[in-house]
Structures are given as structure tokens and as C-alpha cells.
Design an enzyme around this catalytic site. Structure first.
Site, PDB file in Angstrom:
ATOM      1  N   SER A 121     -10.213  -0.464   6.607  1.00 60.23           N
ATOM      2  CA  SER A 121      -9.460  -0.248   5.368  1.00 60.23           C
ATOM      3  C   SER A 121      -8.779  -1.472   4.788  1.00 60.23           C
ATOM      4  O   SER A 121      -8.257  -1.428   3.679  1.00 60.23           O
ATOM      5  CB  SER A 121      -8.426   0.867   5.576  1.00 60.23           C
ATOM      6  N   LYS A 157       0.837  -1.204   0.000  1.00 59.66           N
ATOM      7  CA  LYS A 157       0.000   0.000   0.000  1.00 59.66           C
ATOM      8  C   LYS A 157       0.870   1.252   0.000  1.00 59.66           C
ATOM      9  O   LYS A 157       1.938   1.287   0.622  1.00 59.66           O
ATOM     10  CB  LYS A 157      -0.917  -0.030   1.219  1.00 59.66           C
ATOM     11  N   SER A 214      -9.316   2.077   2.802  1.00 59.60           N
ATOM     12  CA  SER A 214      -8.368   2.831   2.021  1.00 59.60           C
ATOM     13  C   SER A 214      -7.376   1.966   1.240  1.00 59.60           C
ATOM     14  O   SER A 214      -6.633   2.478   0.405  1.00 59.60           O
ATOM     15  CB  SER A 214      -7.586   3.778   2.941  1.00 59.60           C
TER      16      SER A 214
END
Length: 548
Positions: free
Chosen positions: A240, A143, A216
Site C-alpha cells: 500500500s 493518509k 491503499s
């Protein structure tokens, strides 16, 4: 390289636009010309693009076969000498390049570096006759806000987008275990909502590109669902990992906080301690969750980071035990009624569990979920969102509609020190009350929705209560695909009683069965704090029963 018209980045002033374009140009230039899809191809994509890597003709049969393997199988084959690290990362890197062009899931692409690292690992294997660690040769996607040495990352804004000078604790550990890095993945502005749109573009859900892949960690979920990565590392402060995993029909786990490393991540609220973020894997099988967690726990990360709690991962064997696993089933949280596809999956799962001799089913009654969601929403931005607005202004970046929503009243306000103390006291009181309630309910684990429906329509996700409640309690959770998908012929609009809340009325208004066609329906298993191993064991039993 031109992308699908659906993929649009966050906008801003002239200075922002220039810098954002430079970042996109850099990423586009990293995609090899030999792997680029034609514009006519991109202009005629179906809603479901998951099969594009198979049908586009750019990957060999061998590469397609390799990228269909889960992480556990990859590690086993490399350890046996049946597959090389170079072959593996090359196949996944090429598939990732294709996935990016139809979903905008990446922020950095450095396959050449991944191949060089893989060569080193292959040479070690040839020389020593063994693997360097349990993740030897495994490609792992990262990420965007998790630092990888020498590569781009951000804290959710153009102004804190930068090249990381070093690895963080998590990526350093993964390297030592034998992981190979080759891509980084997209996330939202602020990293604090469920729409993964940034200066790099809007990430699309590969099962239905009219829908969000969640956030996210939405770049991760889209990439893993496209099988451009066998294992991704995400973070979860409000859902997330679990929300995007659910939206894209993959597996994801939010471990108990302070058990896995999160140090040195790119952030913008350093020092806040109202809530904590957890790090965890996102992948295509339940056994891969165990693979990654066991490997990282085995390095004893608390010896490096004193903020971590030195616990071990113990996964109980629940097969053949006399005491049945007690599974609570929560059909709704008392705040928002799930959409018809989710209710269908829950009812089927409950019926299958009730018919099984392995488990005992309990009708779980939710406890103060609306209050808990309000408390955690307030703790996300105890400065009233001033830091967010300042970073946006500094970078000339327009605020995303969901960024505006997440930092706005009535939940969010600028707090004094005394306000913060009171807020944290409310959190702790809720935690104690919820713990007492869970014990009185008598369940070992809880089966519940990870979201009020399937993947959300773009820019509409304003209720995270089905995941965020477990963040404020710090209860670990696993999300897994139910095996079902939204079907307009079955999941019709139903007459409902009076809305349970304003959020319920809003979410009911969003449902149109035709819009969600083909979206995966996922479920969530929750356990008490530090019972991560029990959650992993219970999830596999529950999944086996409901898919039998």
C-alpha cells in the site's frame, strides 16, 4: 463545487448517501473559492493532468517554484532562512487544492491551521536563530486512517469515519520534529485493496486519469505526484506504499515492521497478528526517504511504543568498496508475467547493471511466490470477512467490487483458533524456506517489479503478489521511477506461452497498450529483514546506473 465525471464515490442506502454527501460537502467547502477550477475547465481535462497546477493560472511563479522543490531542499532553505515555513505550506496547500479537484486525492483540508503552525515555527526561528528540528516547516500530508488531532479520519468505512481527538504516535513525533500538517488523503473502502475509492470519491492517477493511482495510499501517491505535497505518510500491509508510489512514478519505502510507529491508527481488526502493517514516507526523491526515516528513527520511538524494536537506521556507504554489490534480478515471480512496459524496463535495467563495474548481477529464481501470496491473502481476513461485511451493513454502505474480491474464497475463510495456528505455522515455514533460498541465491538485494505492469485500470487490480510476498516475509523495499513511461508504439501486445496461472491469464487479458499510455514504469528494490539501510543505499546506486 463539481468534480470531473470520472470521480465517483462508493454508493449505499439513503442513510449512507446522506452522510457521505455531508462529508463531501464539508471537504468541498474547505477548498477556497479563489482556488476553484471552473466546470468548463474540469470538463475538458487531458488524460495527463500533472501540468494543471502550472497551466491553470491560479498559482504564482514563486508558489510554483517552491512546490517544485523536494523535501530535502525545502528543509535546507528554511534552515538557512531562505524560505519561510508560512510561504512553504501556503504554496503546497494551494497546489493541493488544485490537485484535489482533478484527482479527488483529499479527505480533509485545513491549510489555515497549517499556516498558524508555520507562523509559530517562523517566530521560533527568528527568536532562536535555529530550527526546531530536522523537519522544521516541512509540509507533510497524512493518509486518512492515521490520526491527526482535531481532523477527520477513517478505518475504511463510513461507520468509523470520525474526528480524531488526539495525534497518534507517528503524527506526534512528526510535529515535534517540526512538520506542518495541512491535508489528509484518500484511501479505499477496507484500506485493503489497490483502488482508492471511498465515500469521498475515486482518486485518479494524475499521469493518466483512466488508471488507478493504486492503494491503499492512493490519495498520497496522487497528491505527491501532483506536487501538492513534498512528503506524504502512507502505510503498507500488502503493497500500500509501494504500489501507489509505483503507479504514480514517485518514491516510497516499506520499512521492516515494528521499526516505525503504527500505534493508534484507525483500524477494524485490532489484535490480529498474522501480518503487520508498516509506516513509511512517499516523496519525489530518494534522498527524501532518508531524510524522513533518519529523523523519525532519531527520536527512538521504541521508548514510547514497547511493541517497536529498538533498532537504528544505518545506511552503508557502498561507493568505493572492494566487494561488489550483488544484485539479483527477478524478471517474473513464476505466477504472473509482467506486461510489456514492465518487461522493457527490467531488460534495460538488467543490461545497464550487467555493463557496470560497480555491481554483480544474479538471475534470481523466485521461491514459492504463489503459495506465499495465498497465505498472506488468508491472513488478511482470518474471520472470513465477517467484520468487513458487518461494518458495511451497519453503515448502509455498498461493497466495492474489490472489497468483495479480497474477502472471498478460495483464499479467505472463517478460521477457528486451530486454523489460525496452522496458517501462522505455514507462514513461518515459508519464511524459513525463503530465507534459506535467498542465502543460496547469493544476492545482497533484489531488483524486481512492484506490480505486474504500470498503473492498473480501475477496479481490476486482483494480483498484489509482487509486493505482498515481501509483506509476509517482512522484507523492506523501496520503489522508484525507472524514468520510462508506457508507450503504445513500443509496448505492443506480444504472443505469450501458456499462462503460468489463472492470475496470469487474467492479467494478460487486461493489457491494451493504448489504455496505459503515459503511465510511469517503476521498479522495486528488496532486501532482507532489518536491512533497510542497505536497501536505501543499493537503490540509489541501482537508479544511478540504470539512468546513466
Amino acid at each position: 463545487m463539481t468534480f470531473s465525471a470520472k470521480i465517483q464515490g462508493v454508493t449505499g442506502n439513503a442513510s449512507y448517501t446522506q452522510r457521505a454527501q455531508a462529508l463531501r460537502d464539508r471537504l468541498n467547502a474547505q477548498i477556497p473559492a479563489s482556488l476553484r477550477l471552473s466546470q468548463s475547465y474540469l470538463d475538458n481535462l487531458p488524460l495527463d493532468v500533472t501540468n494543471v497546477p502550472v497551466t491553470c493560472g491560479l498559482l504564482t511563479p514563486f508558489e510554483l517554484a517552491v512546490t517544485e522543490l523536494d523535501a530535502t531542499a525545502i528543509c535546507e532553505k528554511i534552515a538557512k532562512g531562505e524560505l519561510s515555513a508560512v510561504e512553504t505550506v501556503t504554496a503546497f496547500g494551494r497546489r493541493a487544492a488544485i490537485a484535489h479537484q482533478v484527482t479527488a486525492c483529499l479527505t480533509d483540508f485545513f491549510l489555515d491551521e497549517g499556516i498558524e503552525r508555520a507562523k509559530e515555527l517562523d517566530e521560533y526561528y527568528q527568536r532562536e536563530g535555529k530550527v526546531i528540528g530536522p523537519l522544521h516547516g516541512l509540509p507533510i500530508s497524512i493518509k486518512d486512517h492515521i490520526p491527526v488531532k482535531g481532523h477527520w479520519g477513517s478505518g475504511g468505512f463510513i461507520v468509523n469515519t470520525k474526528i480524531s481527538p488526539d495525534d497518534c504516535d507517528m503524527t506526534r513525533i512528526l510535529r515535534r520534529l517540526g512538520a506542518v500538517f495541512y491535508v489528509k488523503t484518500n484511501q479505499p473502502q477496507t484500506i485493503m485493496h489497490l483502488e482508492s475509492q471511498s465515500c469521498y470519491g475515486r482518486t485518479l492517477n494524475p499521469h493518466n486519469t483512466d488508471l488507478s493511482p493504486g492503494g491503499s495510499s492512493g490519495g498520497e501517491s496522487a497528491l505527491v505526484a501532483m506536487k501538492g505535497s513534498p512528503m506524504g505518510i502512507g502505510t503498507d500491509g500488502g503493497g500500500s506504499i509501494r504500489c501507489p508510489s509505483a503507479h504514480c512514478g514517485i518514491y516510497g519505502v516499506r520499512p521492516t515492521c515494528y521499526t516505525l510507529p503504527t500505534g493508534d491508527y484507525i483500524s477494524y481488526q485490532i489484535g490480529q497478528d498474522g501480518y503487520a502493517t508498516s509506516t513509511g514516507p512517499m516523496c519525489n526523491s530518494a534522498r527524501d526517504l532518508r531524510l524522513l526515516l533518519r529523523a523519525v528513527y532519531g527520536t527512538r520511538p521504541a521508548l514510547v511504543d514497547p511493541s517497536l524494536i529498538p533498532v537504528q537506521l544505518t545506511i552503508p556507504d557502498l561507493t568505493g568498496v572492494q566487494k561488489k554489490l550483488r544484485v539479483g534480478v527477478m524478471m517474473h515471480d513464476g505466477v504472473v508475467m509482467p506486461h510489456p512496459p514492465m518487461l522493457r524496463a527490467l531488460r534495460l535495467a538488467k543490461a545497464k547493471l550487467e555493463a557496470s563495474s560497480e555491481v554483480e548481477v544474479i538471475d534470481y529464481i523466485p521461491y514459492k511466490h504463489e503459495e506465499g501470496y495465498g497465505i498472506v491473502r488468508a491472513m488478511y481476513f482470518e474471520d472470513g470477512g465477517k467484520t468487513v461485511r458487518g461494518l458495511l451493513e451497519e453503515g448502509g454502505e455498498d461493497i466495492h467490487p474489490l472489497s468483495e474480491w479480497v474477502i472471498s474464497p478460495p483464499y479467505v475463510k472463517e478460521c477457528t483458533a486451530i486454523d489460525v495456528w496452522k496458517l501462522h505455522d505455514r507462514r513461518d515455514t515459508l519464511r524459513r524456506g525463503y530465507s534459506d533460498h535467498w542465502r543460496e541465491q547469493g544476492c545482497d538485494v533484489l531488483l524486481c517489479p512492484p506490480f505486474h505492469g504500470t498503473a492498473s485500470r480501475h477496479d481490476t487490480a486482483k494480483y498484489w503478489g509482487y509486493t505482498a510476498i515481501w509483506n509476509i516475509l517482512d522484507y523492506p523495499g523501496v520503489v522508484f521511477p525507472s524514468g520510462l513511461k508506457a508507450d503504445p508504439s513500443v509496448d505492443v501486445i506480444q504472443e505469450t506461452p501458456s499462462p503460468m496461472s489463472e492470475s496470469d491469464a487474467y492479467n494478460h487479458s487486461l493489457y491494451d497498450p493504448d489504455i496505459f499510455v503515459g503511465a510511469p514504469i517503476s521498479l522495486q528494490v528488496i532486501g532482507r529483514r532489518f536491512e533497510d539501510g542497505l536497501v536505501l543505499a543499493a537503490q540509489e546506486i541501482i537508479e544511478r546506473i540504470i539512468k546513466s
